[in-house]
Design a protein around this motif. Sequence first.
Motif: not given
Length: 117
Positions: A63-70, A77-79, A85-89
């Motif tokens: 999840x984190x990798x896809x959200x960062x590399x997306x 966008x990475x708001x 929430x990525x930091x929470x994960x």
Amino acid sequence: MLLLAGVFEVAYALSVGGSEGFTVLGWSLSAVVFFPLTLLALSVALRAIDVGIGYAVWAGIGAVGAAILGPVVFDESLTLVRAFWLAVIITGVVWLKLADRSSRETEKPASVAGPAA
């Protein structure tokens, strides 16, 4: 092995995203390659890790990798809210791993003294 499974999961997620419903051949083939690789690596990792912890870490990495590399690979966008929430994960995955380590240490049997010299 679990980290490798997570990397394969990120590659698979990005490939599925790029395949646009499996209509783009290159991305579709990439997804077909990375899907069994992520499952194989995860299954090997779960030989030594509890399934709940292993799956949570694997899914978190994906999840984190896809959200960062997306946003890097695609025009996403990475708001600031998403980053929070990525930091929470990530924090949750780290705490799960630390909790798993401490529970394994308390389960270790006391060492048995060897024969007297």
